[in-house]
Every structure is written in C-alpha cells, then in structure tokens.
Design an enzyme around this catalytic site. Structure first.
Site, PDB file in Angstrom:
ATOM      1  N   HIS A  37     -33.931  47.441  86.213  1.00  0.00           N
ATOM      2  CA  HIS A  37     -32.769  47.376  87.106  1.00  0.00           C
ATOM      3  C   HIS A  37     -32.547  48.738  87.753  1.00  0.00           C
ATOM      4  O   HIS A  37     -32.524  49.762  87.074  1.00  0.00           O
ATOM      5  CB  HIS A  37     -31.530  46.977  86.297  1.00  0.00           C
ATOM      6  CG  HIS A  37     -30.252  47.058  87.062  1.00  0.00           C
ATOM      7  ND1 HIS A  37     -29.885  46.093  87.973  1.00  0.00           N
ATOM      8  CD2 HIS A  37     -29.262  47.980  87.072  1.00  0.00           C
ATOM      9  CE1 HIS A  37     -28.699  46.432  88.500  1.00  0.00           C
ATOM     10  NE2 HIS A  37     -28.299  47.568  87.967  1.00  0.00           N
ATOM     11  N   HIS A  62     -27.972  48.068  93.469  1.00  0.00           N
ATOM     12  CA  HIS A  62     -27.722  46.973  94.410  1.00  0.00           C
ATOM     13  C   HIS A  62     -27.949  47.459  95.829  1.00  0.00           C
ATOM     14  O   HIS A  62     -27.906  48.658  96.097  1.00  0.00           O
ATOM     15  CB  HIS A  62     -26.294  46.452  94.258  1.00  0.00           C
ATOM     16  CG  HIS A  62     -26.060  45.735  92.973  1.00  0.00           C
ATOM     17  ND1 HIS A  62     -25.733  46.399  91.810  1.00  0.00           N
ATOM     18  CD2 HIS A  62     -26.145  44.412  92.651  1.00  0.00           C
ATOM     19  CE1 HIS A  62     -25.622  45.508  90.826  1.00  0.00           C
ATOM     20  NE2 HIS A  62     -25.862  44.294  91.303  1.00  0.00           N
ATOM     21  N   ARG A  84     -27.758  50.043 102.531  1.00  0.00           N
ATOM     22  CA  ARG A  84     -27.419  51.091 101.561  1.00  0.00           C
ATOM     23  C   ARG A  84     -27.922  50.655 100.197  1.00  0.00           C
ATOM     24  O   ARG A  84     -27.361  49.752  99.586  1.00  0.00           O
ATOM     25  CB  ARG A  84     -25.906  51.312 101.538  1.00  0.00           C
ATOM     26  CG  ARG A  84     -25.439  52.248 100.412  1.00  0.00           C
ATOM     27  CD  ARG A  84     -23.968  52.635 100.546  1.00  0.00           C
ATOM     28  NE  ARG A  84     -23.080  51.474 100.482  1.00  0.00           N
ATOM     29  CZ  ARG A  84     -22.423  51.077  99.379  1.00  0.00           C
ATOM     30  NH1 ARG A  84     -22.574  51.722  98.248  1.00  0.00           N
ATOM     31  NH2 ARG A  84     -21.636  50.020  99.417  1.00  0.00           N
TER      32      ARG A  84
END
Ligand code: ZN
Length: 131
Positions: free
Chosen positions: A103, A106, A118
């Site tokens: 991970h 986002h 972004r």
C-alpha cells in the site's frame, strides 16, 4: 524481485519497521506532517520500501500542503496499480506497488498540471535514493 519472494507476512514483518509494516501491508496511513518526506525536495528517485521498485521521481513532487509526499505522476505508468477503495465511508482510489502489492496511498483528482492528479503517498512506503 518478484512478488512471490515476499508473500509471507512474517517475512514482511521482519523486513520492515513496525510503522512501514502497518502502512505497506495493513494499509494504515501515517499522521500528516510526521513522515520523513512530506517536506523533502532533494533530487532523486523514490523507491518502494517493500521491494525497491522505482515509483516516483523528485521532479514530479510538489507541495500539496497536506503533510504527505505528493506527486503528479508515477515514474512510469506500469509501476502503480490503482484499486477502488470504499473504506472509512469514502470513495477513493488506492494506489499500490504493482510489483509487491504494498500500500502506498491514494490518488486524487485535485493535482496540478500536466496531469491534474495528486498521488498522496505515505513516507513509510517509499525510500528516497538521492541523486
Ligand atoms: Zn513494491
């Protein structure tokens, strides 16, 4: 390095610090303005902390004011995998390392030109190799 070399969670826990493990393997988010790289603008390449894959270049990094390292594009399109994320009552797009599945953070649609994106990335997920 292939994904299969790092399938075992015990091996990940051994390789990573507790914070890196929580972020990369358990999709935690570090607190803003606490990470190593939110205010770092040296030249270099940001590698995946899990597998060493080059993920982002310093010349795509910008100050989003959000307290996390922010980039307007990945180093190359195929290093990142995007996954729909509806956790925490939000509709977001999670970004993970395509190579090891770690991970990263986002991606949002409020970034600067030229992409308008972004990539909001945890410092714990990346490792800056300075030029
Ligand atoms: Zn990786």
């Amino acid at each position: 390095m292939s994904e299969s070399e790092f399938k075992d969670e015990a091996q990940w826990a051994e390789k990573l610090t507790p914070e890196q493990y929580r972020v990369l393997r358990q999709k935690d988010t570090e607190r803003p303005f606490t990470g190593e790289y939110w205010n770092e603008f040296s030249d270099g390449t940001y590698l995946c902390r899990g597998c060493g894959e080059p993920l982002f270049l310093s010349d795509t990094k910008f100050d989003a004011g959000c307290g996390w390292p922010s980039f307007f594009q990945p180093a190359t399109e195929d290093v990142i995998k995007e996954i729909h994320d509806s956790s925490h009552g939000m509709q977001r797009t999670e970004v993970v390392c395509r190579n090891c599945g770690g991970h990263l953070g986002h991606v949002f649609n409020d970034g600067p030109a030229p992409t308008g994106l972004r990539y909001c990335i945890n410092s714990a997920s990346i490792d800056l190799k300075k030029k």
